[in-house]
Design a protein around this motif. Structure first.
Motif, short mmCIF file in Angstrom:
data_model
loop_
_atom_site.label_atom_id
_atom_site.label_comp_id
_atom_site.label_asym_id
_atom_site.label_seq_id
_atom_site.Cartn_x
_atom_site.Cartn_y
_atom_site.Cartn_z
N GLU A 125 0.81 -1.22 0.00
CA GLU A 125 0.00 0.00 0.00
C GLU A 125 0.84 1.28 0.00
N GLU A 126 1.88 1.32 0.80
CA GLU A 126 2.73 2.52 0.86
C GLU A 126 3.42 2.78 -0.48
N ASP A 127 3.90 1.72 -1.13
CA ASP A 127 4.51 1.87 -2.46
C ASP A 127 3.47 2.33 -3.48
N ALA A 128 2.26 1.79 -3.40
CA ALA A 128 1.19 2.19 -4.33
C ALA A 128 0.89 3.68 -4.20
N LYS A 129 0.86 4.18 -2.97
CA LYS A 129 0.61 5.62 -2.76
C LYS A 129 1.73 6.46 -3.35
N ARG A 130 2.97 6.07 -3.13
CA ARG A 130 4.12 6.82 -3.67
C ARG A 130 4.11 6.79 -5.20
N ILE A 131 3.82 5.63 -5.76
CA ILE A 131 3.77 5.50 -7.23
C ILE A 131 2.65 6.38 -7.78
N THR A 132 1.49 6.36 -7.14
CA THR A 132 0.36 7.17 -7.59
C THR A 132 0.72 8.65 -7.54
N ASP A 133 1.40 9.09 -6.50
CA ASP A 133 1.83 10.49 -6.41
C ASP A 133 2.78 10.84 -7.55
N PHE A 134 3.75 9.97 -7.80
CA PHE A 134 4.74 10.21 -8.86
C PHE A 134 4.06 10.26 -10.23
N ILE A 135 3.18 9.29 -10.48
CA ILE A 135 2.50 9.21 -11.77
C ILE A 135 1.53 10.38 -11.94
N SER A 136 0.88 10.81 -10.87
CA SER A 136 -0.01 11.97 -10.95
C SER A 136 0.76 13.21 -11.39
N GLY A 137 1.97 13.38 -10.89
CA GLY A 137 2.81 14.48 -11.33
C GLY A 137 3.21 14.37 -12.78
N THR A 138 3.52 13.16 -13.19
CA THR A 138 3.87 12.91 -14.60
C THR A 138 2.69 13.23 -15.50
N ILE A 139 1.51 12.73 -15.11
CA ILE A 139 0.28 12.97 -15.88
C ILE A 139 0.02 14.48 -16.01
N TYR A 140 0.16 15.19 -14.89
CA TYR A 140 -0.06 16.63 -14.91
C TYR A 140 0.91 17.32 -15.86
N ALA A 141 2.18 16.97 -15.77
CA ALA A 141 3.20 17.60 -16.61
C ALA A 141 2.99 17.32 -18.09
N LEU A 142 2.42 16.17 -18.42
CA LEU A 142 2.23 15.79 -19.81
C LEU A 142 0.80 16.06 -20.32
N ASN A 143 -0.01 16.74 -19.50
CA ASN A 143 -1.41 17.04 -19.86
C ASN A 143 -2.23 15.79 -20.14
N GLY A 144 -1.96 14.72 -19.40
CA GLY A 144 -2.69 13.48 -19.57
C GLY A 144 -3.85 13.35 -18.60
N GLU A 145 -4.34 12.14 -18.47
CA GLU A 145 -5.46 11.86 -17.57
C GLU A 145 -5.20 10.56 -16.82
N ILE A 146 -5.77 10.46 -15.63
CA ILE A 146 -5.73 9.21 -14.89
C ILE A 146 -7.14 8.94 -14.38
N LYS A 147 -7.61 7.71 -14.56
CA LYS A 147 -8.94 7.31 -14.11
C LYS A 147 -8.85 6.00 -13.36
N LYS A 148 -9.64 5.92 -12.33
CA LYS A 148 -9.70 4.69 -11.55
C LYS A 148 -10.66 3.72 -12.24
N VAL A 149 -10.19 2.51 -12.50
CA VAL A 149 -11.00 1.49 -13.17
C VAL A 149 -11.67 0.59 -12.14
N SER A 150 -10.92 0.20 -11.13
CA SER A 150 -11.46 -0.58 -10.03
C SER A 150 -10.67 -0.23 -8.77
N HIS A 151 -10.89 -0.97 -7.70
CA HIS A 151 -10.28 -0.64 -6.41
C HIS A 151 -8.77 -0.41 -6.49
N ASN A 152 -8.05 -1.25 -7.20
CA ASN A 152 -6.59 -1.15 -7.27
C ASN A 152 -6.06 -1.04 -8.70
N VAL A 153 -6.90 -0.62 -9.63
CA VAL A 153 -6.49 -0.54 -11.03
C VAL A 153 -6.79 0.86 -11.57
N PHE A 154 -5.77 1.45 -12.21
CA PHE A 154 -5.90 2.79 -12.77
C PHE A 154 -5.52 2.77 -14.24
#
Length: 97
Positions: free
Chosen positions: A41-70
């Motif tokens: 769980e802790e690694d998933a949170k850190r990865i999500t934070d990192f990827i959210s920054g990447t998505i923002y910088a690249l003008n992309g999108e992130i959507k939750k598909v299910s409980h643990n899938v994005f």
């Protein structure tokens, strides 16, 4: 005219080090499905934070598909998602648009 097929990359990260692979795919304009089902769980949170920054910088999108899938999409991919946005907004308020 030849139809263009886009590859969607599926990544099941085992540690924070795998976040770089996701970011590289997004930078190369390839959409990524991230499955956190077997990620600490802790690694998933850190990865999500990192990827959210990447998505923002690249003008992309992130959507939750299910409980643990994005689904992470670079700017060249549009996401059409019909499920109620409350589930994502409640867990990740910074993704509200």
């Amino acid at each position: 005219v030849t139809a263009y097929k886009m590859k969607v990359v599926v990544i099941e990260p085992k540690s924070f080090d795998d976040a770089q692979q996701v970011a590289n795919c997004l930078r190369e304009k390839r959409p990524v499905v991230i499955n956190f089902e077997n990620t600490i769980e802790e690694d998933a949170k850190r990865i999500t934070d990192f990827i959210s920054g990447t998505i923002y910088a690249l003008n992309g999108e992130i959507k939750k598909v299910s409980h643990n899938v994005f689904f992470c999409a670079p700017s060249n991919v549009n996401i059409s998602y019909s499920e109620d946005k409350k589930s994502v907004s409640a867990e990740m308020p910074w993704l509200k648009k």
